[in-house]
Scaffold this active site. Sequence first.
Site, PDB file in Angstrom:
ATOM      1  N   ASP A   9      22.888 -16.999  -9.470  1.00  0.00           N
ATOM      2  CA  ASP A   9      24.237 -17.066  -8.938  1.00  0.00           C
ATOM      3  C   ASP A   9      25.197 -17.236 -10.102  1.00  0.00           C
ATOM      4  O   ASP A   9      24.812 -17.641 -11.207  1.00  0.00           O
ATOM      5  CB  ASP A   9      24.378 -18.239  -7.960  1.00  0.00           C
ATOM      6  CG  ASP A   9      25.596 -18.093  -7.050  1.00  0.00           C
ATOM      7  OD1 ASP A   9      25.911 -19.062  -6.346  1.00  0.00           O
ATOM      8  OD2 ASP A   9      26.220 -17.010  -7.059  1.00  0.00           O
ATOM      9  N   GLU A  50      27.864 -13.493 -12.086  1.00  0.00           N
ATOM     10  CA  GLU A  50      26.668 -13.226 -11.274  1.00  0.00           C
ATOM     11  C   GLU A  50      25.690 -12.338 -12.028  1.00  0.00           C
ATOM     12  O   GLU A  50      24.473 -12.566 -12.016  1.00  0.00           O
ATOM     13  CB  GLU A  50      27.078 -12.583  -9.955  1.00  0.00           C
ATOM     14  CG  GLU A  50      27.755 -13.561  -8.997  1.00  0.00           C
ATOM     15  CD  GLU A  50      28.495 -12.896  -7.866  1.00  0.00           C
ATOM     16  OE1 GLU A  50      28.808 -11.695  -7.970  1.00  0.00           O
ATOM     17  OE2 GLU A  50      28.774 -13.586  -6.855  1.00  0.00           O
ATOM     18  N   ASP A  75      23.000 -14.062  -3.505  1.00  0.00           N
ATOM     19  CA  ASP A  75      23.959 -13.970  -2.408  1.00  0.00           C
ATOM     20  C   ASP A  75      25.109 -13.026  -2.736  1.00  0.00           C
ATOM     21  O   ASP A  75      26.075 -12.931  -1.973  1.00  0.00           O
ATOM     22  CB  ASP A  75      24.486 -15.356  -2.013  1.00  0.00           C
ATOM     23  CG  ASP A  75      25.225 -16.067  -3.130  1.00  0.00           C
ATOM     24  OD1 ASP A  75      24.895 -17.230  -3.413  1.00  0.00           O
ATOM     25  OD2 ASP A  75      26.148 -15.462  -3.718  1.00  0.00           O
ATOM     26  N   ASP A 124      23.146 -21.954  -7.229  1.00  0.00           N
ATOM     27  CA  ASP A 124      24.564 -22.299  -7.112  1.00  0.00           C
ATOM     28  C   ASP A 124      24.856 -23.636  -7.778  1.00  0.00           C
ATOM     29  O   ASP A 124      25.864 -23.801  -8.483  1.00  0.00           O
ATOM     30  CB  ASP A 124      24.947 -22.330  -5.631  1.00  0.00           C
ATOM     31  CG  ASP A 124      26.408 -22.691  -5.422  1.00  0.00           C
ATOM     32  OD1 ASP A 124      26.680 -23.801  -4.927  1.00  0.00           O
ATOM     33  OD2 ASP A 124      27.279 -21.869  -5.758  1.00  0.00           O
ATOM     34  N   HIS A 224     -13.672 -19.366   1.441  1.00  0.00           N
ATOM     35  CA  HIS A 224     -14.827 -19.548   0.559  1.00  0.00           C
ATOM     36  C   HIS A 224     -15.344 -18.207   0.025  1.00  0.00           C
ATOM     37  O   HIS A 224     -15.071 -17.144   0.586  1.00  0.00           O
ATOM     38  CB  HIS A 224     -15.948 -20.273   1.307  1.00  0.00           C
ATOM     39  CG  HIS A 224     -16.435 -19.506   2.510  1.00  0.00           C
ATOM     40  ND1 HIS A 224     -17.316 -18.447   2.433  1.00  0.00           N
ATOM     41  CD2 HIS A 224     -16.140 -19.643   3.832  1.00  0.00           C
ATOM     42  CE1 HIS A 224     -17.544 -17.961   3.630  1.00  0.00           C
ATOM     43  NE2 HIS A 224     -16.841 -18.666   4.506  1.00  0.00           N
ATOM     44  N   GLU A 300     -15.280 -24.115  10.282  1.00  0.00           N
ATOM     45  CA  GLU A 300     -15.193 -22.861  11.026  1.00  0.00           C
ATOM     46  C   GLU A 300     -15.529 -23.094  12.497  1.00  0.00           C
ATOM     47  O   GLU A 300     -16.144 -24.098  12.877  1.00  0.00           O
ATOM     48  CB  GLU A 300     -16.166 -21.837  10.410  1.00  0.00           C
ATOM     49  CG  GLU A 300     -16.173 -20.453  11.045  1.00  0.00           C
ATOM     50  CD  GLU A 300     -14.807 -19.759  11.046  1.00  0.00           C
ATOM     51  OE1 GLU A 300     -13.936 -20.168  11.856  1.00  0.00           O
ATOM     52  OE2 GLU A 300     -14.633 -18.805  10.264  1.00  0.00           O
TER      53      GLU A 300
END
Length: 420
Positions: A9, A50, A75, A124, A224, A300
């Site tokens: 940012d 930016e 953003d 930011d 596993h 399991e």
Amino acid sequence: MREFIVEADGGSRGNPGPAGYGAVVSDAATGETLAEAAEYLGVATNNVAEYRGLLAGLNAARALDPQARVHVRMDSKLVVEQMTGRWKIKHPAMRPLAAEAARVFPPERVTYEWIPRERNKHADRLANEAMDAGKRGETWSPANSLADLSTPAADPVPSASPDRPGPPADAAAGAARVRAALAPASRDHSAEADLRAAQAVATPTAGWAPADMGAPATFVLLRHGETPLTPQKRFSGSGGSDPSLSGIGREQARKVADALALRGTVQAVVASPLARTRETAGIVADRLGLEVSVEDGLRETDFGAWEGLTFGEVRERHPDDLNAWLSSPDAEPTGGGESFAATAARVAAARDRLVSAHAGRTVLLVTHVTPIKTFVRLALGAPPEALFRMELSAASLSAVAYYADGNASVRLFNDTSHLR
């Protein structure tokens, strides 16, 4: 191949005016912060700041691993659209910055995503810290940065709070709370203001407000390694012969151990009680210098009379039971095995215990196909039949992060790149 997230940012108090940028590099699988960068730029525009943030983030990622893949989140719609080639770069001050950013990594290894401003808080804050430092005539220093704010409070939201219904990672309830929390807020380019807001939600309150949720409990889910039954695709649950790893399985475990040691983010190792998971966990834990604890809820499913049989053999011998099992999560395998509904309840209970015990930590859970798929299914809020639509390889890695608000984020699934 490693994968990084770069969030960047930049801001200008005046546009043009006193400007700065911030960038953070994190591990795509675990979300761990790996590097931060910030700088005061003097007088510049928002867009230039930016782009400078983007460039700093990419260079920080390259310093960590020049062969990595990078996913950029910003953003700034302008930067994202221009870097993806969808918009032309008309401003002469931004063209050289964009060209330089495009050269840091090969284009095929970099992707871009626009995110809302409230999801880019870390970068930011770094940008604001840099601008605040410049205003004081100082240079931003990572040693003095508070931007990460990654240490969670001991109990940021009490489990008994009426505002927190549902178990951890209940997707529907968590999503509803997050939507309510992310109300529109005006942007305040002040690091002190962001810090005050973040500190406010570190204290339990009756309501929710937009804020970071702190570092999640991140479960790296390892299936596993191979056993002699794995290549034959035989049912191998908790009610059968409990096979150990094959030679291939032990080699797979060593490769996992090397990959996780290189990443360096795992802080604890927990295994199912079955032999193949304890052996896999032991190989990895030895490499990481950690102990292995056992959680029975990670075992399991018990496949009853189907243990040791192939799917074709079960269809031939028990067609009606198999059809019922494929149609309903409440159906049990022949001979009184465990239904998927029962497995899900057991796994969810284990998940809740582990989230509570490991808040803010990254934990390796060494377990099996059904438990891992169940972790993912529950995090996504997917129906039980989703279990039949996931492929999970031996010694693969998946990852789910669990936040203080009860929401969850699936960050990785069935990664086998470390085995190649």
